[in-house]
Design a protein around this motif. Structure first.
Motif, PDB file in Angstrom:
ATOM      1  N   VAL A 118      72.942 -39.911  77.663  1.00 53.80           N
ATOM      2  CA  VAL A 118      73.277 -41.000  76.744  1.00 53.80           C
ATOM      3  C   VAL A 118      72.260 -42.130  76.907  1.00 53.80           C
ATOM      4  N   ASN A 119      71.946 -42.758  75.790  1.00 52.15           N
ATOM      5  CA  ASN A 119      71.030 -43.897  75.802  1.00 52.15           C
ATOM      6  C   ASN A 119      71.768 -45.140  76.267  1.00 52.15           C
ATOM      7  N   ILE A 120      71.067 -45.994  76.996  1.00 52.00           N
ATOM      8  CA  ILE A 120      71.581 -47.293  77.410  1.00 52.00           C
ATOM      9  C   ILE A 120      70.662 -48.337  76.786  1.00 52.00           C
ATOM     10  N   GLY A 121      71.222 -49.247  76.016  1.00 51.34           N
ATOM     11  CA  GLY A 121      70.411 -50.259  75.345  1.00 51.34           C
ATOM     12  C   GLY A 121      69.731 -51.205  76.312  1.00 51.34           C
ATOM     13  N   GLN A 122      68.616 -51.731  75.857  1.00 52.69           N
ATOM     14  CA  GLN A 122      67.855 -52.681  76.659  1.00 52.69           C
ATOM     15  C   GLN A 122      67.031 -53.549  75.724  1.00 52.69           C
ATOM     16  N   ALA A 123      66.894 -54.808  76.055  1.00 56.43           N
ATOM     17  CA  ALA A 123      66.057 -55.709  75.247  1.00 56.43           C
ATOM     18  C   ALA A 123      64.612 -55.229  75.266  1.00 56.43           C
ATOM     19  N   GLN A 124      63.933 -55.427  74.140  1.00 57.87           N
ATOM     20  CA  GLN A 124      62.528 -55.052  74.018  1.00 57.87           C
ATOM     21  C   GLN A 124      61.703 -56.326  73.907  1.00 57.87           C
ATOM     22  N   ASN A 125      60.519 -56.318  74.483  1.00 59.81           N
ATOM     23  CA  ASN A 125      59.627 -57.474  74.417  1.00 59.81           C
ATOM     24  C   ASN A 125      58.448 -57.168  73.505  1.00 59.81           C
ATOM     25  N   ARG A 126      58.070 -58.128  72.719  1.00 58.40           N
ATOM     26  CA  ARG A 126      56.917 -57.947  71.840  1.00 58.40           C
ATOM     27  C   ARG A 126      55.655 -57.736  72.661  1.00 58.40           C
ATOM     28  N   GLY A 127      54.807 -56.849  72.150  1.00 56.47           N
ATOM     29  CA  GLY A 127      53.516 -56.629  72.789  1.00 56.47           C
ATOM     30  C   GLY A 127      53.568 -55.778  74.037  1.00 56.47           C
ATOM     31  N   GLN A 128      54.729 -55.252  74.376  1.00 55.20           N
ATOM     32  CA  GLN A 128      54.848 -54.397  75.557  1.00 55.20           C
ATOM     33  C   GLN A 128      55.276 -53.002  75.139  1.00 55.20           C
ATOM     34  N   ARG A 129      55.024 -52.042  76.005  1.00 58.57           N
ATOM     35  CA  ARG A 129      55.447 -50.681  75.727  1.00 58.57           C
ATOM     36  C   ARG A 129      56.972 -50.633  75.640  1.00 58.57           C
ATOM     37  N   ARG A 130      57.473 -49.709  74.828  1.00 59.36           N
ATOM     38  CA  ARG A 130      58.927 -49.564  74.677  1.00 59.36           C
ATOM     39  C   ARG A 130      59.516 -48.963  75.943  1.00 59.36           C
ATOM     40  N   VAL A 131      60.775 -49.277  76.165  1.00 58.78           N
ATOM     41  CA  VAL A 131      61.499 -48.779  77.332  1.00 58.78           C
ATOM     42  C   VAL A 131      62.832 -48.221  76.860  1.00 58.78           C
ATOM     43  N   GLN A 132      63.181 -47.027  77.341  1.00 58.46           N
ATOM     44  CA  GLN A 132      64.495 -46.447  77.056  1.00 58.46           C
ATOM     45  C   GLN A 132      65.183 -46.138  78.373  1.00 58.46           C
ATOM     46  N   ARG A 133      66.262 -46.846  78.625  1.00 56.96           N
ATOM     47  CA  ARG A 133      67.109 -46.524  79.774  1.00 56.96           C
ATOM     48  C   ARG A 133      68.082 -45.448  79.333  1.00 56.96           C
ATOM     49  N   TYR A 134      68.499 -44.607  80.260  1.00 54.41           N
ATOM     50  CA  TYR A 134      69.428 -43.539  79.930  1.00 54.41           C
ATOM     51  C   TYR A 134      70.261 -43.179  81.149  1.00 54.41           C
ATOM     52  N   GLU A 135      71.340 -42.492  80.897  1.00 55.85           N
ATOM     53  CA  GLU A 135      72.195 -41.991  81.964  1.00 55.85           C
ATOM     54  C   GLU A 135      72.473 -40.523  81.692  1.00 55.85           C
ATOM     55  N   ILE A 136      72.448 -39.738  82.739  1.00 56.32           N
ATOM     56  CA  ILE A 136      72.759 -38.312  82.651  1.00 56.32           C
ATOM     57  C   ILE A 136      74.065 -38.085  83.397  1.00 56.32           C
ATOM     58  N   TYR A 137      75.000 -37.432  82.721  1.00 56.13           N
ATOM     59  CA  TYR A 137      76.284 -37.077  83.313  1.00 56.13           C
ATOM     60  C   TYR A 137      76.371 -35.560  83.411  1.00 56.13           C
ATOM     61  N   VAL A 138      77.031 -35.076  84.447  1.00 56.94           N
ATOM     62  CA  VAL A 138      77.268 -33.639  84.598  1.00 56.94           C
ATOM     63  C   VAL A 138      78.734 -33.432  84.939  1.00 56.94           C
ATOM     64  N   ARG A 139      79.333 -32.520  84.189  1.00 54.02           N
ATOM     65  CA  ARG A 139      80.721 -32.115  84.454  1.00 54.02           C
ATOM     66  C   ARG A 139      80.714 -30.595  84.490  1.00 54.02           C
ATOM     67  N   ASN A 140      81.235 -30.025  85.581  1.00 57.35           N
ATOM     68  CA  ASN A 140      81.206 -28.581  85.723  1.00 57.35           C
ATOM     69  C   ASN A 140      82.521 -28.083  86.289  1.00 57.35           C
ATOM     70  N   LYS A 141      82.634 -26.763  86.401  1.00 59.83           N
ATOM     71  CA  LYS A 141      83.904 -26.160  86.817  1.00 59.83           C
ATOM     72  C   LYS A 141      84.358 -26.612  88.199  1.00 59.83           C
ATOM     73  N   ASN A 142      83.397 -26.950  89.063  1.00 59.16           N
ATOM     74  CA  ASN A 142      83.772 -27.517  90.354  1.00 59.16           C
ATOM     75  C   ASN A 142      82.746 -28.570  90.752  1.00 59.16           C
ATOM     76  N   LYS A 143      83.113 -29.415  91.682  1.00 57.15           N
ATOM     77  CA  LYS A 143      82.255 -30.553  92.010  1.00 57.15           C
ATOM     78  C   LYS A 143      80.915 -30.144  92.595  1.00 57.15           C
ATOM     79  N   LEU A 144      80.862 -29.032  93.301  1.00 50.28           N
ATOM     80  CA  LEU A 144      79.604 -28.604  93.887  1.00 50.28           C
ATOM     81  C   LEU A 144      78.634 -28.090  92.824  1.00 50.28           C
ATOM     82  N   ALA A 145      79.116 -27.327  91.851  1.00 48.57           N
ATOM     83  CA  ALA A 145      78.249 -26.807  90.783  1.00 48.57           C
ATOM     84  C   ALA A 145      77.657 -27.951  89.967  1.00 48.57           C
TER      85      ALA A 145
END
Length: 128
Positions: free
Chosen positions: A37-64
């Motif tokens: 999922v994307n996480i919003g972040q302020a952008q500054n003029r004249g600078q490279r773009r930045v995209q923050r994100y989060e990765i979630y994992v849900r599986n059949k058991n906590k170890l997997a």
């Protein structure tokens, strides 16, 4: 859209398959796997773009789920030389060039869903 391209990068490195066990922006209540999922972040003029994100994992058991997330963390944290993310032709997303994948955080146990499956997460940043 850059996070969809990041999913393609994960697929190209045998982490999983988009729309099978890796998903973009949501994960159905009965599905298992990874989603980003994307996480919003302020952008500054004249600078490279930045995209923050989060990765979630849900599986059949906590170890997997934790093992899958740790494989993602290891791949991205050791991808110093990666400067391009691939196109996702099935979704009409062009590739990205001159990017930087910053290291991911250590795994975080987010909680447990209604079916007793543990959810793990990590967060990161792409500069492009």
């Amino acid at each position: 859209m850059i996070t969809l391209s990041l999913l393609q990068f994960l697929q190209d490195n045998n982490i999983g398959t988009i729309d099978t066990d890796m998903f973009w922006q949501n994960l159905a209540i009965d599905a298992e796997g990874l989603y980003i999922v994307n996480i919003g972040q302020a952008q500054n003029r004249g600078q490279r773009r930045v995209q923050r994100y989060e990765i979630y994992v849900r599986n059949k058991n906590k170890l997997a789920g934790l093992k899958m997330l740790e494989s993602v963390i290891e791949l991205i944290n050791n991808s110093y030389e990666v400067c391009d993310l691939p196109a996702v032709t099935d979704y009409g997303v062009d590739g990205y060039h001159n990017i930087t994948l910053l290291p991911l955080s250590t795994p975080t146990r987010v909680g447990e869903d209604a079916n007793g499956r543990i959810i793990w997460s990590t967060s990161g940043t792409i500069i492009y």
